[in-house]
Write an enzyme that holds these catalytic residues in place. Sequence first.
Site, short mmCIF file in Angstrom:
data_model
loop_
_atom_site.label_atom_id
_atom_site.label_comp_id
_atom_site.label_asym_id
_atom_site.label_seq_id
_atom_site.Cartn_x
_atom_site.Cartn_y
_atom_site.Cartn_z
N ARG A 249 0.86 -1.18 0.00
CA ARG A 249 0.00 0.00 0.00
C ARG A 249 0.90 1.23 0.00
NH1 ARG A 249 -3.51 -2.72 -1.61
NH2 ARG A 249 -5.59 -3.05 -0.75
N GLU A 278 -2.89 7.76 -4.20
CA GLU A 278 -3.28 7.15 -5.47
C GLU A 278 -4.57 7.77 -6.03
OE1 GLU A 278 -2.09 3.03 -4.86
OE2 GLU A 278 -3.73 2.52 -6.21
N HIS A 296 -1.02 0.09 -9.93
CA HIS A 296 -1.70 -0.81 -8.99
C HIS A 296 -2.31 -2.02 -9.72
CE1 HIS A 296 -3.78 -0.88 -4.79
NE2 HIS A 296 -3.51 -2.10 -5.22
C1 GLV Z 1 -5.09 -5.13 -4.05
O1 GLV Z 1 -4.34 -4.22 -3.81
C2 GLV Z 1 -5.83 -5.83 -3.08
O2 GLV Z 1 -5.77 -5.48 -1.89
O3 GLV Z 1 -6.52 -6.79 -3.44
#
Ligand code: GLV
Length: 349
Positions: A249, A278, A296
């Site tokens: 994250r 983000e 991501h």
């Molecule tokens: C992606 O970042 C998730 O948490 O599935």
Amino acid sequence: MGLTDMRVFVTRKIPGPGMKILEGSGAAVTVCQSREDAGVTREELLAGVRSSDVLVPLLTEPIDREVLAANERLLGVAQMAVGFNNIDVEAATDLGVPVTNTPGVLTETTADCAWALILASARRVPQAHNYMVGGNYKLWGPNLLLGDDVGPGGSGIRKVLGVIGYGRIGQAVAKRAWGFDMDVLAFDPYNRDGVESSEFASWADFDDLLERSDFVTLHNLLTEETHHLIGAAELRKMKPTAHLINAARGPVVDEKALVQALQEGWIGGAGLDVYEDEPAMAPGLAECENAVLLPHVASATSDTRGLMATMAANNAIAHLRRERAPNVVNPEVYETEAYRNRIGTSGSA
Ligand code: GLV
């Protein structure tokens, strides 16, 4: 229990296998009609929750106390993601709302992507690609686009991978390092036993890991404790040749400090799939020649996203049926009065 009079609100269309399960359940399924690239607005989210029995959100939507409290009949939240830092789980538990995620099915896919970042950052893959498509390749050069070895290379010196967060994904990343003849260090204060009993990694304290690793890869949860876990002081502890990889994250890293570290050569490079704010990037990050930047996509394969959607849909159906959901992250909720009141079976949950 028939589901024909029940309603599910999906904030953005999830992959086909999940939609199929939801639509086949008999419940009425509403997918928010927001523009795909803009996402659901706060008003749409609140309106969707108010008129539904179950919410299926994505990690981009803040599911805070106000959202959770918007409908006293809400039977559950079935997020399509393994991470759930966007959801106020404490508030959900207080209010008697079970919350589910999609663990396990994205472990290997995410580990592959962390490795894509390790290799791409070390071997400067995007820079080389841009050089090629920019028409710059005129003559093979002995000094052209030199990168770093990931394995021992010709020198035989083993490189060190430092894994922070030794849960499912951290372990899958560590396991892959053995194919590259690397030494693997791991740090996870919540899973020290897991590290110490692992055949793929050796325990290292946090600072020791930062100082000894050629690649530091983050696989911990985002919590108050891990916010800015990697800031200026930590980046300065890393080797000037080391690479930082983040497919966890964004806010785990102080992105402004990272930009300075990349610009001033405190570290060698970075491979990022996630960002602090983000989808924005910290000023200067996009211009860093030594950064590999992905939007991501660590779990983004057709198979895995299909499995995540399936899992989210099955969790949603369990919520609709008032059954214990397979992937509940706040199981204690089922013991609460608030939950019993919510499902209308006071005293018999
Ligand atoms: C992606 O970042 C998730 O948490 O599935």
